[in-house]
Motif scaffolding. Structure first.
Motif, PDB file in Angstrom:
ATOM      1  N   LEU A  33       0.812  -1.219   0.000  1.00 39.95           N
ATOM      2  CA  LEU A  33       0.000   0.000   0.000  1.00 39.95           C
ATOM      3  C   LEU A  33       0.847   1.272   0.000  1.00 39.95           C
ATOM      4  O   LEU A  33       0.310   2.368  -0.125  1.00 39.95           O
ATOM      5  CB  LEU A  33      -0.949   0.000   1.207  1.00 39.95           C
ATOM      6  N   LYS A  34       2.162   1.098   0.190  1.00 37.10           N
ATOM      7  CA  LYS A  34       3.116   2.219   0.160  1.00 37.10           C
ATOM      8  C   LYS A  34       2.893   3.251   1.262  1.00 37.10           C
ATOM      9  O   LYS A  34       3.156   4.427   1.082  1.00 37.10           O
ATOM     10  CB  LYS A  34       3.111   2.916  -1.215  1.00 37.10           C
ATOM     11  N   TYR A  35       2.401   2.809   2.436  1.00 30.92           N
ATOM     12  CA  TYR A  35       2.298   3.698   3.593  1.00 30.92           C
ATOM     13  C   TYR A  35       3.683   3.792   4.211  1.00 30.92           C
ATOM     14  O   TYR A  35       4.245   2.791   4.645  1.00 30.92           O
ATOM     15  CB  TYR A  35       1.324   3.157   4.634  1.00 30.92           C
ATOM     16  N   GLU A  36       4.227   4.976   4.263  1.00 34.38           N
ATOM     17  CA  GLU A  36       5.561   5.155   4.824  1.00 34.38           C
ATOM     18  C   GLU A  36       5.489   5.109   6.355  1.00 34.38           C
ATOM     19  O   GLU A  36       4.747   5.878   6.958  1.00 34.38           O
ATOM     20  CB  GLU A  36       6.140   6.499   4.383  1.00 34.38           C
ATOM     21  N   PRO A  37       6.265   4.206   6.993  1.00 33.57           N
ATOM     22  CA  PRO A  37       6.238   4.114   8.454  1.00 33.57           C
ATOM     23  C   PRO A  37       6.851   5.361   9.105  1.00 33.57           C
ATOM     24  O   PRO A  37       7.865   5.873   8.633  1.00 33.57           O
ATOM     25  CB  PRO A  37       7.078   2.887   8.777  1.00 33.57           C
ATOM     26  N   CYS A  38       6.245   5.811  10.173  1.00 34.85           N
ATOM     27  CA  CYS A  38       6.807   6.924  10.943  1.00 34.85           C
ATOM     28  C   CYS A  38       7.857   6.366  11.912  1.00 34.85           C
ATOM     29  O   CYS A  38       8.077   5.162  11.987  1.00 34.85           O
ATOM     30  CB  CYS A  38       5.705   7.666  11.702  1.00 34.85           C
ATOM     31  N   LYS A  39       8.471   7.252  12.671  1.00 36.48           N
ATOM     32  CA  LYS A  39       9.519   6.848  13.604  1.00 36.48           C
ATOM     33  C   LYS A  39       8.993   5.854  14.648  1.00 36.48           C
ATOM     34  O   LYS A  39       9.638   4.844  14.946  1.00 36.48           O
ATOM     35  CB  LYS A  39      10.107   8.086  14.283  1.00 36.48           C
ATOM     36  N   LEU A  40       7.814   6.128  15.203  1.00 35.34           N
ATOM     37  CA  LEU A  40       7.255   5.222  16.214  1.00 35.34           C
ATOM     38  C   LEU A  40       6.867   3.873  15.609  1.00 35.34           C
ATOM     39  O   LEU A  40       6.979   2.840  16.272  1.00 35.34           O
ATOM     40  CB  LEU A  40       6.060   5.871  16.915  1.00 35.34           C
ATOM     41  N   CYS A  41       6.423   3.879  14.348  1.00 33.89           N
ATOM     42  CA  CYS A  41       6.126   2.605  13.674  1.00 33.89           C
ATOM     43  C   CYS A  41       7.389   1.757  13.552  1.00 33.89           C
ATOM     44  O   CYS A  41       7.351   0.542  13.737  1.00 33.89           O
ATOM     45  CB  CYS A  41       5.543   2.859  12.285  1.00 33.89           C
ATOM     46  N   TRP A  42       8.513   2.414  13.246  1.00 35.03           N
ATOM     47  CA  TRP A  42       9.771   1.681  13.146  1.00 35.03           C
ATOM     48  C   TRP A  42      10.153   1.063  14.486  1.00 35.03           C
ATOM     49  O   TRP A  42      10.619  -0.082  14.541  1.00 35.03           O
ATOM     50  CB  TRP A  42      10.899   2.581  12.634  1.00 35.03           C
ATOM     51  N   PHE A  43       9.963   1.805  15.567  1.00 36.33           N
ATOM     52  CA  PHE A  43      10.270   1.242  16.884  1.00 36.33           C
ATOM     53  C   PHE A  43       9.379   0.045  17.196  1.00 36.33           C
ATOM     54  O   PHE A  43       9.842  -0.959  17.756  1.00 36.33           O
ATOM     55  CB  PHE A  43      10.146   2.301  17.984  1.00 36.33           C
ATOM     56  N   GLN A  44       8.116   0.115  16.826  1.00 37.69           N
ATOM     57  CA  GLN A  44       7.223  -1.016  17.045  1.00 37.69           C
ATOM     58  C   GLN A  44       7.670  -2.221  16.228  1.00 37.69           C
ATOM     59  O   GLN A  44       7.631  -3.359  16.709  1.00 37.69           O
ATOM     60  CB  GLN A  44       5.780  -0.624  16.707  1.00 37.69           C
ATOM     61  N   ARG A  45       8.104  -1.976  15.007  1.00 44.73           N
ATOM     62  CA  ARG A  45       8.616  -3.067  14.180  1.00 44.73           C
ATOM     63  C   ARG A  45       9.867  -3.684  14.791  1.00 44.73           C
ATOM     64  O   ARG A  45      10.054  -4.901  14.746  1.00 44.73           O
ATOM     65  CB  ARG A  45       8.943  -2.554  12.773  1.00 44.73           C
ATOM     66  N   ILE A  46      10.727  -2.843  15.360  1.00 46.73           N
ATOM     67  CA  ILE A  46      11.951  -3.338  15.988  1.00 46.73           C
ATOM     68  C   ILE A  46      11.631  -4.344  17.094  1.00 46.73           C
ATOM     69  O   ILE A  46      12.368  -5.310  17.302  1.00 46.73           O
ATOM     70  CB  ILE A  46      12.795  -2.162  16.527  1.00 46.73           C
ATOM     71  N   PHE A  47      10.510  -4.139  17.786  1.00 48.81           N
ATOM     72  CA  PHE A  47      10.133  -5.057  18.869  1.00 48.81           C
ATOM     73  C   PHE A  47       9.261  -6.218  18.396  1.00 48.81           C
ATOM     74  O   PHE A  47       9.165  -7.224  19.102  1.00 48.81           O
ATOM     75  CB  PHE A  47       9.452  -4.285  20.008  1.00 48.81           C
ATOM     76  N   MET A  48       8.645  -6.111  17.215  1.00 49.42           N
ATOM     77  CA  MET A  48       7.800  -7.200  16.719  1.00 49.42           C
ATOM     78  C   MET A  48       8.581  -8.176  15.841  1.00 49.42           C
ATOM     79  O   MET A  48       8.429  -9.394  15.983  1.00 49.42           O
ATOM     80  CB  MET A  48       6.613  -6.639  15.930  1.00 49.42           C
ATOM     81  N   TYR A  49       9.387  -7.685  14.937  1.00 45.69           N
ATOM     82  CA  TYR A  49      10.030  -8.562  13.956  1.00 45.69           C
ATOM     83  C   TYR A  49      10.884  -9.668  14.574  1.00 45.69           C
ATOM     84  O   TYR A  49      10.829 -10.807  14.113  1.00 45.69           O
ATOM     85  CB  TYR A  49      10.836  -7.739  12.957  1.00 45.69           C
ATOM     86  N   PRO A  50      11.694  -9.396  15.609  1.00 42.88           N
ATOM     87  CA  PRO A  50      12.465 -10.503  16.203  1.00 42.88           C
ATOM     88  C   PRO A  50      11.573 -11.593  16.808  1.00 42.88           C
ATOM     89  O   PRO A  50      11.973 -12.755  16.850  1.00 42.88           O
ATOM     90  CB  PRO A  50      13.293  -9.828  17.299  1.00 42.88           C
ATOM     91  N   GLN A  51      10.389 -11.211  17.242  1.00 44.32           N
ATOM     92  CA  GLN A  51       9.495 -12.204  17.837  1.00 44.32           C
ATOM     93  C   GLN A  51       9.069 -13.255  16.812  1.00 44.32           C
ATOM     94  O   GLN A  51       8.889 -14.420  17.158  1.00 44.32           O
ATOM     95  CB  GLN A  51       8.260 -11.529  18.438  1.00 44.32           C
ATOM     96  N   LEU A  52       8.929 -12.852  15.569  1.00 40.72           N
ATOM     97  CA  LEU A  52       8.591 -13.796  14.507  1.00 40.72           C
ATOM     98  C   LEU A  52       9.625 -14.913  14.445  1.00 40.72           C
ATOM     99  O   LEU A  52       9.269 -16.094  14.412  1.00 40.72           O
ATOM    100  CB  LEU A  52       8.517 -13.051  13.165  1.00 40.72           C
ATOM    101  N   ILE A  53      10.890 -14.543  14.488  1.00 40.99           N
ATOM    102  CA  ILE A  53      11.971 -15.528  14.396  1.00 40.99           C
ATOM    103  C   ILE A  53      12.112 -16.317  15.696  1.00 40.99           C
ATOM    104  O   ILE A  53      12.152 -17.549  15.689  1.00 40.99           O
ATOM    105  CB  ILE A  53      13.299 -14.832  14.038  1.00 40.99           C
ATOM    106  N   LEU A  54      12.168 -15.596  16.827  1.00 43.45           N
ATOM    107  CA  LEU A  54      12.367 -16.275  18.114  1.00 43.45           C
ATOM    108  C   LEU A  54      11.215 -17.224  18.445  1.00 43.45           C
ATOM    109  O   LEU A  54      11.443 -18.354  18.888  1.00 43.45           O
ATOM    110  CB  LEU A  54      12.538 -15.240  19.228  1.00 43.45           C
ATOM    111  N   LEU A  55       9.989 -16.757  18.247  1.00 40.23           N
ATOM    112  CA  LEU A  55       8.833 -17.618  18.532  1.00 40.23           C
ATOM    113  C   LEU A  55       8.733 -18.765  17.529  1.00 40.23           C
ATOM    114  O   LEU A  55       8.286 -19.856  17.877  1.00 40.23           O
ATOM    115  CB  LEU A  55       7.543 -16.799  18.554  1.00 40.23           C
ATOM    116  N   GLY A  56       9.157 -18.521  16.304  1.00 46.14           N
ATOM    117  CA  GLY A  56       9.159 -19.601  15.308  1.00 46.14           C
ATOM    118  C   GLY A  56      10.109 -20.719  15.710  1.00 46.14           C
ATOM    119  O   GLY A  56       9.751 -21.904  15.652  1.00 46.14           O
ATOM    120  N   ILE A  57      11.310 -20.350  16.133  1.00 42.93           N
ATOM    121  CA  ILE A  57      12.281 -21.359  16.575  1.00 42.93           C
ATOM    122  C   ILE A  57      11.778 -22.069  17.830  1.00 42.93           C
ATOM    123  O   ILE A  57      11.844 -23.291  17.939  1.00 42.93           O
ATOM    124  CB  ILE A  57      13.658 -20.708  16.824  1.00 42.93           C
TER     125      ILE A  57
END
Length: 145
Positions: A33-57
């Protein structure tokens, strides 16, 4: 009580599934959709994305020992989501620490029913993961009897 036992038994899988949906949703919003993430969105991603990998393992290994390490990621990410949501819904709050570069953090790309925004969806994901992990942190008592 059957739902609680199911959630306790499958907490890792369910939490991982929530993280998959959250990461896929954030990538869809930014890359499709090309929505550009704001600074706070990036911080939320920083805390969500590792969970995908860690919880997957952890799910693959059925290793609940990961919970104390992943739970803080959801709690901190959830706090960022609460602040971001408040910044969107309380106009005066966005003036306290205004975003000066890129997309303003109080911009609403989505606003369903007047209250469902991207930070609220992130908060729901962080909260679900935290609740599932908190519920499943102890072994099921019935398994030891």
């Amino acid at each position: 009580m059957k739902i609680a036992a199911f959630c306790r038994r499958h907490c890792l899988y369910l939490a991982w599934f929530v993280s998959v949906i959250a990461v896929a949703g954030s990538l869809y919003l930014s890359e499709v959709l090309k929505y550009e993430p704001c600074k706070l969105c990036w911080f939320q991603r920083i805390f969500m994305y590792p969970q995908l990998i860690l919880l997957g393992i952890a799910t693959y290994r059925n290793d609940k020992k990961i919970i104390p390490y992943v739970l803080p990621l959801s709690l901190i990410g959830g706090c960022i989501s609460i602040y971001h949501y408040a910044e969107q819904k309380i106009p005066a709050l966005s003036k306290v620490l205004p975003c000066t570069i890129g997309v303003p953090c109080n911009k609403d790309y989505l606003n369903y029913f007047g209250f469902i925004t991207i930070p609220l969806l992130a908060l729901i994901a962080f909260a679900l993961i935290a609740i599932l992990l908190w519920t499943g942190r102890k072994e099921d008592i019935s398994n030891h009897s």
